[in-house]
Design a protein around this motif. Structure first.
Motif, PDB file in Angstrom:
ATOM      1  N   TYR A 126      39.026  -2.299 -54.098  1.00  0.00           N
ATOM      2  CA  TYR A 126      38.445  -2.802 -55.344  1.00  0.00           C
ATOM      3  C   TYR A 126      37.165  -2.022 -55.635  1.00  0.00           C
ATOM      4  CZ  TYR A 126      41.531  -6.908 -55.296  1.00  0.00           C
ATOM      5  OH  TYR A 126      42.633  -7.738 -55.318  1.00  0.00           O
ATOM      6  N   GLU A 144      41.221  -7.906 -47.398  1.00  0.00           N
ATOM      7  CA  GLU A 144      40.954  -8.567 -48.673  1.00  0.00           C
ATOM      8  C   GLU A 144      40.169  -7.694 -49.651  1.00  0.00           C
ATOM      9  OE1 GLU A 144      37.895 -10.319 -45.682  1.00  0.00           O
ATOM     10  OE2 GLU A 144      39.936  -9.503 -45.680  1.00  0.00           O
ATOM     11  N   ASP A 147      43.134  -3.787 -53.333  1.00  0.00           N
ATOM     12  CA  ASP A 147      44.048  -4.291 -54.350  1.00  0.00           C
ATOM     13  C   ASP A 147      45.462  -3.993 -53.851  1.00  0.00           C
ATOM     14  OD1 ASP A 147      45.521  -4.956 -56.571  1.00  0.00           O
ATOM     15  OD2 ASP A 147      44.137  -4.035 -58.005  1.00  0.00           O
ATOM     16  N   THR A 148      45.932  -4.833 -52.934  1.00  0.00           N
ATOM     17  CA  THR A 148      47.207  -4.591 -52.263  1.00  0.00           C
ATOM     18  C   THR A 148      48.377  -4.595 -53.242  1.00  0.00           C
ATOM     19  OG1 THR A 148      46.309  -5.618 -50.261  1.00  0.00           O
ATOM     20  CG2 THR A 148      48.697  -5.343 -50.375  1.00  0.00           C
ATOM     21  N   LYS A 149      48.311  -5.460 -54.236  1.00  0.00           N
ATOM     22  CA  LYS A 149      49.383  -5.492 -55.237  1.00  0.00           C
ATOM     23  C   LYS A 149      49.495  -4.154 -55.950  1.00  0.00           C
ATOM     24  CE  LYS A 149      51.085  -7.966 -59.322  1.00  0.00           C
ATOM     25  NZ  LYS A 149      51.362  -6.693 -60.026  1.00  0.00           N
ATOM     26  N   LYS A 150      48.357  -3.565 -56.279  1.00  0.00           N
ATOM     27  CA  LYS A 150      48.356  -2.268 -56.958  1.00  0.00           C
ATOM     28  C   LYS A 150      48.946  -1.190 -56.058  1.00  0.00           C
ATOM     29  CE  LYS A 150      45.178   0.617 -59.660  1.00  0.00           C
ATOM     30  NZ  LYS A 150      43.768   0.736 -60.135  1.00  0.00           N
ATOM     31  N   ILE A 152      51.114  -1.652 -53.569  1.00  0.00           N
ATOM     32  CA  ILE A 152      52.553  -1.907 -53.434  1.00  0.00           C
ATOM     33  C   ILE A 152      53.301  -1.493 -54.701  1.00  0.00           C
ATOM     34  CG2 ILE A 152      54.260  -3.770 -53.288  1.00  0.00           C
ATOM     35  CD1 ILE A 152      52.428  -5.099 -51.229  1.00  0.00           C
ATOM     36  N   ASP A 153      52.722  -1.760 -55.862  1.00  0.00           N
ATOM     37  CA  ASP A 153      53.338  -1.323 -57.123  1.00  0.00           C
ATOM     38  C   ASP A 153      53.462   0.203 -57.163  1.00  0.00           C
ATOM     39  OD1 ASP A 153      53.568  -3.920 -57.975  1.00  0.00           O
ATOM     40  OD2 ASP A 153      51.828  -3.864 -59.304  1.00  0.00           O
ATOM     41  N   ARG A 204      50.590 -14.463 -46.962  1.00  0.00           N
ATOM     42  CA  ARG A 204      50.373 -14.797 -48.379  1.00  0.00           C
ATOM     43  C   ARG A 204      51.188 -13.922 -49.327  1.00  0.00           C
ATOM     44  NH1 ARG A 204      45.183 -14.706 -46.295  1.00  0.00           N
ATOM     45  NH2 ARG A 204      44.732 -12.719 -47.317  1.00  0.00           N
ATOM     46  N   GLN A 205      51.863 -12.889 -48.783  1.00  0.00           N
ATOM     47  CA  GLN A 205      52.642 -12.019 -49.666  1.00  0.00           C
ATOM     48  C   GLN A 205      54.008 -11.731 -49.046  1.00  0.00           C
ATOM     49  OE1 GLN A 205      49.590  -8.955 -49.643  1.00  0.00           O
ATOM     50  NE2 GLN A 205      50.937  -7.599 -48.492  1.00  0.00           N
TER      51      GLN A 205
END
Length: 307
Positions: A126, A144, A147-150, A152-153, A204-205
């Motif tokens: 981040y 934490e 930006d793990t989602k970013k 992975i995307d 959590r993911q």
């Protein structure tokens, strides 16, 4: 079974024997350009450790390519242009970046996968502004703070063969993500992803970064040796990069050596050691291969997961 569990252990001489007749494909001058701060890697180590490793990876890449070809032939369609993705994990200051750059250079010189790209996960941290808002500046580098989602995307797009996928860039001078600056990843044969927490899992993911890896490495060493390398690197940076006015650590540039070691030791103990013990080291057993360094910063043992 050795201390690493379900891995086959190789000492340096035995691993070097797996090189077969693979040529070196690297000059002393090129190696000097690849080396990171304080890394002691030599051409002999490249020959004995990294050339056999690239031979192993080449075999795995060719096998993956062949599997796609025969599956596509069975289905009556063109084989998809999907890269072979390699993850490299390990502590701060253990030499991951040098290993990643070296593998990128060596692997690109094999006939069947000449296009090799490298992405570090620093760009997926981040931005400083967001970390400050979340109260995470003292946890930078912990899971934490990414930006793990970013990430992975990004990996999902690359894995599916999407063209011109953007990876954000990071500045080690300003210690922040560079706004609107990207590296474009366009259909590589191999993509190397380097970062301290790339083997991390979370309840959590449902999807992990490592789910996208075809092969993964962990760079390992005794914690006290890593601490010493971190302090040595800090002192080198204090005399060089920290002197740049824009450097986030410019305030350390004029410290005495004793004061600098004190500050570096505090950062190591309160952030990097904590992250290593809580988050990084527990992922070691998830790697396909572990490179174990000695006090001299050289690889002395290789552990390959049993088939």
């Amino acid at each position: 079974m050795n201390a690493y569990g379900n891995y086959k252990e190789f000492d340096r001489a035995r691993w070097a024997g797996l090189r077969s007749r693979t040529p070196l494909m690297l000059s002393e001058e090129e190696l000097e350009q690849i080396k990171g701060l304080n890394d002691k890697i030599s051409l002999r180590e490249v020959e004995e450790i990294y050339i056999p490793l690239t031979r192993l990876i080449n075999l795995k890449v060719r096998a993956a390519q062949y599997l796609r070809e025969v599956t596509s032939a069975f289905l009556g369609c063109e084989p998809p242009n999907k890269p072979f993705i390699i993850g490299i994990a390990g502590s701060v200051a253990v030499g991951k970046s040098t290993v990643a750059r070296l593998l990128r250079t060596l692997l690109s010189r094999w006939e069947h996968h000449p296009k090799v790209d490298l992405v570090t996960t620093d760009g997926f941290l981040y931005p400083t502004r967001v970390l400050e808002e979340k109260g995470l500046m003292s946890r930078k580098g912990f899971p934490e703070s990414y930006d793990t989602k970013k990430l992975i995307d990004f990996l999902g797009k690359v894995r599916e063969g999407e063209r011109n996928v953007e990876a954000p860039l990071y500045s080690h001078v300003t210690y922040d993500v560079l706004p609107d600056r990207f590296e474009v990843i366009d259909s590589p044969d191999i993509l190397i992803v380097e970062g301290i927490n790339v083997l991390q899992v979370s309840k959590r993911q449902p999807v992990f970064v490592s789910d996208y890896f075809d092969f993964s490495l962990y760079i390992d060493a005794d914690t006290e040796d890593i601490r010493r390398w971190y302090l040595d690197r800090f002192l080198v940076l204090q005399r060089t990069a920290f002197r740049e006015p824009l450097s986030y650590f410019h305030r350390y540039a004029e410290l005495s050596e004793t004061e600098a070691i004190g500050h570096a030791s505090n950062i190591w103990e309160s952030i990097n050691l904590l992250n290593l013990n809580e988050n990084i080291l527990p992922t070691r057993q998830r790697a396909d291969l572990i490179l174990r360094k000695g006090r001299d910063h050289q690889i002395h043992q290789v552990y390959l997961r049993e088939i």
